[in-house]
Design a protein around this motif. Sequence first.
Motif, PDB file in Angstrom:
ATOM      1  N   ARG A  54       0.835  -1.214   0.000  1.00  8.70           N
ATOM      2  CA  ARG A  54       0.000   0.000   0.000  1.00  8.70           C
ATOM      3  C   ARG A  54       0.871   1.267   0.000  1.00  8.70           C
ATOM      4  O   ARG A  54       0.588   2.212  -0.727  1.00  8.70           O
ATOM      5  N   HIS A  58       1.113   4.226  -2.874  1.00 15.65           N
ATOM      6  CA  HIS A  58       0.869   5.631  -2.549  1.00 15.65           C
ATOM      7  C   HIS A  58       1.997   6.533  -3.032  1.00 15.65           C
ATOM      8  O   HIS A  58       1.787   7.730  -3.212  1.00 15.65           O
ATOM      9  N   ALA A  63      -1.489   7.209  -7.865  1.00 12.35           N
ATOM     10  CA  ALA A  63      -1.725   6.605  -6.552  1.00 12.35           C
ATOM     11  C   ALA A  63      -3.203   6.337  -6.301  1.00 12.35           C
ATOM     12  O   ALA A  63      -3.564   5.280  -5.778  1.00 12.35           O
ATOM     13  N   ASN A  64      -4.070   7.269  -6.668  1.00  4.92           N
ATOM     14  CA  ASN A  64      -5.510   7.069  -6.423  1.00  4.92           C
ATOM     15  C   ASN A  64      -6.055   5.904  -7.235  1.00  4.92           C
ATOM     16  O   ASN A  64      -6.817   5.080  -6.723  1.00  4.92           O
ATOM     17  N   LEU A  65      -5.672   5.829  -8.497  1.00  7.38           N
ATOM     18  CA  LEU A  65      -6.142   4.736  -9.357  1.00  7.38           C
ATOM     19  C   LEU A  65      -5.593   3.396  -8.879  1.00  7.38           C
ATOM     20  O   LEU A  65      -6.333   2.407  -8.787  1.00  7.38           O
ATOM     21  N   ASP A  67      -4.634   2.608  -5.899  1.00 14.11           N
ATOM     22  CA  ASP A  67      -5.244   2.261  -4.615  1.00 14.11           C
ATOM     23  C   ASP A  67      -6.636   1.669  -4.809  1.00 14.11           C
ATOM     24  O   ASP A  67      -6.995   0.681  -4.170  1.00 14.11           O
ATOM     25  N   ARG A  68      -7.410   2.248  -5.713  1.00 15.34           N
ATOM     26  CA  ARG A  68      -8.761   1.717  -5.977  1.00 15.34           C
ATOM     27  C   ARG A  68      -8.713   0.334  -6.610  1.00 15.34           C
ATOM     28  O   ARG A  68      -9.485  -0.558  -6.238  1.00 15.34           O
ATOM     29  N   ASP A  71      -7.541  -2.151  -3.925  1.00 10.84           N
ATOM     30  CA  ASP A  71      -8.609  -2.448  -2.967  1.00 10.84           C
ATOM     31  C   ASP A  71      -9.680  -3.350  -3.578  1.00 10.84           C
ATOM     32  O   ASP A  71     -10.200  -4.242  -2.909  1.00 10.84           O
TER      33      ASP A  71
END
Length: 107
Positions: A54, A58, A63-65, A67-68, A71
């Motif tokens: 993780r 980050h 990072a946002n894509l 992370d999604r 998850d």
Amino acid sequence: MRIALRIVGTWLIGLALVLLVIDGTKSLAANAAVMTSLGDIWLQIHAQSLDSVREFFHSRFFANLLDRVFDALLTYPAFAVIGVPGIVLALLGRKPRRERFLRTDDI
């Protein structure tokens, strides 16, 4: 290279079958369908590496894509997440077929 793909694919398929048997046993004991997610398995095996992955995501550009996607991947059943790449690798490692169609004399 094909032999390496087949070996890795076979190991992943074997691991996926073991995870499927574990989920099947849990389902029989619970009298309901039980599917263990990849995140649960990962937490049981080595939780610190999950945190490291993780943190690695980050620090990347998207990072946002990432992370999604990560998850979402962790919520899928573990046997499917491991088995699908195993099947793909095993298929990529197989020998190409030379003769697609046989003549009736060859049968």
